[in-house]
Scaffold this motif. Structure first.
Motif: not given
Lengths: 392, 263
Positions: A187-193
């Motif tokens: 959660p919280g790492r948007h490039l990866w989520l």
């Protein structure tokens, strides 16, 4: 069978010696890192994974791509891949070994690595990643060896190996899916989520891996008697084409979602990677080189006239491999850490020691590949020349 | 009664470190004397520890004091470059201050009142109800205790830093180098760490065990930091949360932070 790797031309030994030298330099660099800690790398509190874990991510894809030979050959009885399937499996062994080493050198406390298995933690993706990677390594070693041994004896591969071969197919998918889950569940790492992380990993893997196989086949053709065959190479070229296009399609989806939705946090890492954020943009030139190389490769691959020209195909494969290495072996992991969780930006630049360790591991992978290919080709040469040896 | 080291850690809340400065024998006798089930006579009991930060009272100086008290109590090194400046790439932080727009990036606006913009908000581990760091740790070196505190077993941490990738609050620090040369004055009552392990705020589990309040709470004399048990309806933290509008960091991620801020 390994004795086949113990006799070779002068060129072969010079190559082996060269690799051993590079490996030694890497070992030396690692000893410095082991003594002083990861402060000797370019990693930081904010970019806490970088070059090492990026290489793990990229090479898992190369390893998984063996399945692109196994499926056509074993499931569709596509004979043209018969001679080169072993090359794919041995490439997988080399790649998975490098993956495991990249995880190892990234650890702050490598002597405690067995804690992962002493305290198996089912909710941790890293536990599963270690498990599936080791399993895949075993499968490919086992299958490759048994099949090659049969070839050496001039008999068909035993029937009981088939279940292992079939198992290796979903297993290959699993190693890359699980590796994608290292990132896609945070959660919280948007490039990866993103839900397309695993599919895109597979697509880029099935482009990068077979590209490397084509390059290797052409190298073997130039330096050894072994010719993978025009048909096999062309078929691999088609696989690279489709996979590369699917990869770009999925990549484009990321941009659509981030920028049409307008949600800033979903855009920040992509802006950092492709345009720079608040004056920071170390990776911007790299990412554009990646896109450009990938685009040229796609053109060369899609137009049948270009693809059928083996020189252009080779060029397309080199470009594909380089493009996807930058994308996955640099941008994806590092980009995910920028901006950090407090909207700050810490840039990352690898240190010489970090590069030496990385190159050392690649050299070790190359050495493993060299020895395995030498063995495989030695056995094939014997078998194909009709001088079938008795079992001993 | 046999004391499993891990149970001991869980109960005593001694987030131990690579090599303890506390003599092993002392730790063991303390552990045995106290037993697994029993608490220290003075131990502060709680089921769901939480902190309320009252930003109406808290001054930037107090954040500084709290940070100092915390870092001194826990032997947090002050990692500096050769020229004495803070090594921001490798620094270890358990509690520090940050501006509103960085602490609450998804709850900010262009026209945010200046007095909020300039305030120094304390940043620390949120001791989440559903902590992503615990979820991703491959060795259970990071785990959540029954009282809600997320602690670390420094002897088990392999330094993979998955927890640092997993934490959406940037609350975790990694020992990129041996931290001991950077500790000005070692507190003999708390272990130091070795290189290669991750660390973070432990809500002063070792102080709660002795019946003390967290070091940061004690260091802030205005009472702007309030610590207590959310499960206890009569606790100060429950009262403050019920009487005031509070915000948490990134609540949309579903982590359930245990640190609340009154603006």
């Amino acid at each position: 069978m390994l004795e086949k790797a113990l006799s070779g031309s002068k060129g072969y030994w010079i190559w082996v010696l060269f690799l051993l030298t590079v490996i030694s330099a890497g070992v030396g660099a690692y000893l410095i890192q082991f003594t002083k800690g990861l402060a000797v790398t370019g990693m930081s509190r904010d970019v806490s994974w970088a070059l090492y874990i990026s290489q793990l991510t990229f090479l898992v894809g190369v390893a998984a791509s063996a399945v692109m030979l196994v499926i056509p050959y074993y499931l569709h009885n596509y004979k043209a891949f018969g001679r080169i399937t072993i090359l794919g499996e041995f490439l997988a062994i080399s790649a998975v070994t490098m993956c495991l080493l990249f995880v190892f050198v990234d650890l702050g406390n490598p002597v405690r690595i067995m804690n992962v298995f002493l305290h198996p933690t089912l909710n941790s993706v890293l536990f599963w990643d270690a498990t599936v990677l080791n399993g895949y390594l075993f499968l490919n070693l086992f299958i490759g060896w048994v099949v090659l041994e049969s070839e050496k004896k001039g008999v068909p591969a035993p029937k009981w190996i088939k279940p292992f071969i079939y198992l290796s197919i979903p297993w290959a998918v699993s190693i890359h899916t699980v590796t994608a889950f290292l990132y896609a569940g945070i959660p919280g790492r948007h490039l990866w989520l993103t839900a397309v992380m695993a599919p895109r990993f597979l697509a880029s893997a099935f482009a990068a891996g077979p590209s490397l196989l084509i390059i290797l086949a052409m190298i073997l053709r130039k330096f050894t008697y072994f010719d993978a065959g025009k048909e096999a190479i062309q078929k691999l070229g088609q696989i690279v084409t489709y996979a590369l296009l699917v990869n770009f399609f999925l990549y484009a989806m990321e941009f659509f979602t981030a920028f049409y939705s307008g949600i800033p946090s979903h855009q920040h890492s992509l802006i950092y990677l492709f345009a720079g954020l608040h004056g920071h943009g170390n990776l911007v030139p790299w990412m554009w080189v990646s896109v450009t190389l990938g685009f040229i490769a796609a053109v060369l691959l899609v137009v049948p006239r270009f693809r059928r020209n083996e020189n252009l195909l080779l060029a397309a494969c080199v470009l594909t491999f380089a493009s996807l290495w930058i994308d996955k072996g640099l941008g994806l992991v590092i980009g995910g850490f920028i901006p950090n969780m407090l909207e700050g930006i810490t840039e990352y630049v690898p240190t010489t020691i970090e590069l030496m360790i990385t190159i050392g591991i690649y050299a070790l992978g190359a050495l493993i590949l060299t020895v395995l290919y030498k063995t495989a080709l030695g056995v094939k040469e014997y078998a194909e020349s009709g001088k079938v040896m008795g079992a001993h | 009664m046999t004391v499993d080291r891990r149970d001991f850690l869980k109960i005593a809340g001694l987030a131990a470190a690579g090599l303890s400065t506390v003599p092993v024998a002392q730790v063991l006798t303390e552990g045995t004397a106290m037993g697994v089930e029993e608490k220290a006579p003075a131990a502060t009991a709680g089921k769901r520890w939480a902190m309320v930060v009252d930003m109406r009272k808290l001054t930037p100086e107090e954040v500084e004091h709290a940070s100092h008290a915390c870092h001194e109590a826990h032997n947090v090194p002050n990692i500096v470059n050769a020229d004495g400046s803070t090594d921001t790439k490798h620094e270890i932080k358990w509690l520090w201050g940050g501006e509103y727009e960085f602490v609450f990036p998804d709850a900010t606006s262009e026209f945010l009142a200046a007095n909020y913009k300039e305030k120094e908000f304390p940043i620390l581990c949120n001791h989440c109800a559903s902590p992503p760091c615990v979820r991703v740790c491959p060795t259970q070196a990071t785990f959540k205790r029954a009282d809600g505190i997320v602690v670390m077993d420094m002897h088990r941490c392999i330094g993979c830093r998955f927890c640092m990738a997993g934490c959406p609050y940037g609350s975790r620090s990694f020992n990129f180098m041996d931290p001991r040369p950077f500790i000005k004055k070692t507190n003999p009552l708390y272990p130091t760490r070795m290189k290669g392990v991750v660390e973070k705020c432990n809500f002063c589990a070792e102080r709660l065990f002795k019946g003390l309040k967290p070091a940061c709470v004690e260091a802030v004399h205005s009472g702007a930091l309030v610590f207590g048990d959310l499960d206890d309806p009569s606790s100060d933290v429950r009262r403050l949360i019920q009487e005031h509008y509070t915000i948490q960091r990134k609540p949309s991620l579903g982590t359930g932070p245990s640190v609340y801020y009154i603006l």
